[in-house]
Scaffold this active site. Sequence first.
Site, mmCIF file in Angstrom:
data_model
loop_
_atom_site.group_PDB
_atom_site.id
_atom_site.type_symbol
_atom_site.label_atom_id
_atom_site.label_comp_id
_atom_site.label_asym_id
_atom_site.label_seq_id
_atom_site.Cartn_x
_atom_site.Cartn_y
_atom_site.Cartn_z
ATOM 1 N N LYS A 93 0.828 -1.201 0.000
ATOM 2 C CA LYS A 93 0.000 0.000 0.000
ATOM 3 C C LYS A 93 0.872 1.265 0.000
ATOM 4 O O LYS A 93 2.092 1.189 0.184
ATOM 5 C CB LYS A 93 -0.932 -0.039 1.214
ATOM 6 C CG LYS A 93 -1.869 -1.259 1.202
ATOM 7 C CD LYS A 93 -2.735 -1.319 2.449
ATOM 8 C CE LYS A 93 -3.646 -2.525 2.439
ATOM 9 N NZ LYS A 93 -4.498 -2.610 3.648
ATOM 10 N N ARG A 169 -1.040 -15.096 4.215
ATOM 11 C CA ARG A 169 -1.803 -14.501 5.315
ATOM 12 C C ARG A 169 -1.016 -14.607 6.621
ATOM 13 O O ARG A 169 -1.040 -13.705 7.453
ATOM 14 C CB ARG A 169 -3.154 -15.199 5.455
ATOM 15 C CG ARG A 169 -4.048 -15.135 4.222
ATOM 16 C CD ARG A 169 -4.665 -13.782 4.013
ATOM 17 N NE ARG A 169 -5.674 -13.480 5.027
ATOM 18 C CZ ARG A 169 -6.394 -12.364 5.056
ATOM 19 N NH1 ARG A 169 -6.190 -11.423 4.139
ATOM 20 N NH2 ARG A 169 -7.300 -12.167 5.983
ATOM 21 N N HIS A 199 -1.547 -5.644 1.535
ATOM 22 C CA HIS A 199 -2.796 -6.398 1.348
ATOM 23 C C HIS A 199 -2.461 -7.771 0.788
ATOM 24 O O HIS A 199 -1.524 -7.928 0.004
ATOM 25 C CB HIS A 199 -3.727 -5.671 0.373
ATOM 26 C CG HIS A 199 -4.792 -6.572 -0.194
ATOM 27 N ND1 HIS A 199 -5.978 -6.835 0.470
ATOM 28 C CD2 HIS A 199 -4.838 -7.289 -1.361
ATOM 29 C CE1 HIS A 199 -6.713 -7.657 -0.267
ATOM 30 N NE2 HIS A 199 -6.048 -7.952 -1.381
#
Length: 233
Positions: A93, A169, A199
């Site tokens: 990001k 993750r 993300h």
Amino acid sequence: MEAMSGLSSPCNCISSLPHSSSTTTRHQNLLFRRNNHHQQKLAAFHSQSHLFSTKCPLISHSLPRKKSFKPHIFLPHLVASMEQVEETYIMIKPDGVQRGLVGEIISRFEKKGFKLIGLKMYPCPKELAEEHYKDLKAKSFYQKLIDYITSGPVVCMAWEGVGVVASSRKLIGATDPLQAEPGTIRGDLAVQTGRNVVHGSDSPDNGKREIGLWFKEGEICQWTPAQAPWLRE
């Protein structure tokens, strides 16, 4: 001299006194009760290795159980995919780009053994950001999120590997950096949910959808890394 000798040996005098049978019985009973009570207290304690074990029946139920606040990174629908070759979308990001964390983040995925098959950097258009986060449109923070993602350039990446979605993750960590474990990207490099650096797709299906959304045809490069035989049997 005899008198002094008698005084210097009081124990001999006392021991020579006759004891009644009732006194002896009471004394023996008292010693038995004390010894039995002492043995019961000792039985309540096991070796130190079991003192705080939940397997110890005498202690585990009396100790208050502390609730665990560790975030659960592996989602149930990801477990079955852990042995399959997948693709996932990872985006650094604007805050991660501005802070110079691009190399650090890419390095973590490379060291894990995943294969980079798509990479580009560009300012995120508002329409693309809205499509990407369309499932959050009803949330109160939605507009703030769109403004944040479009505030600067982002780095778009497509990664491939066995169980790459669930493992990514885990590498990234919990959404809230303050709950993310040390060693994860967010746990090490971020402090606030609104600036959580990166993300990652949350399912294999979303991985395919997001790669198709952010990459055009011909921008994905399939190749075979030299280290492949050393990563999988």
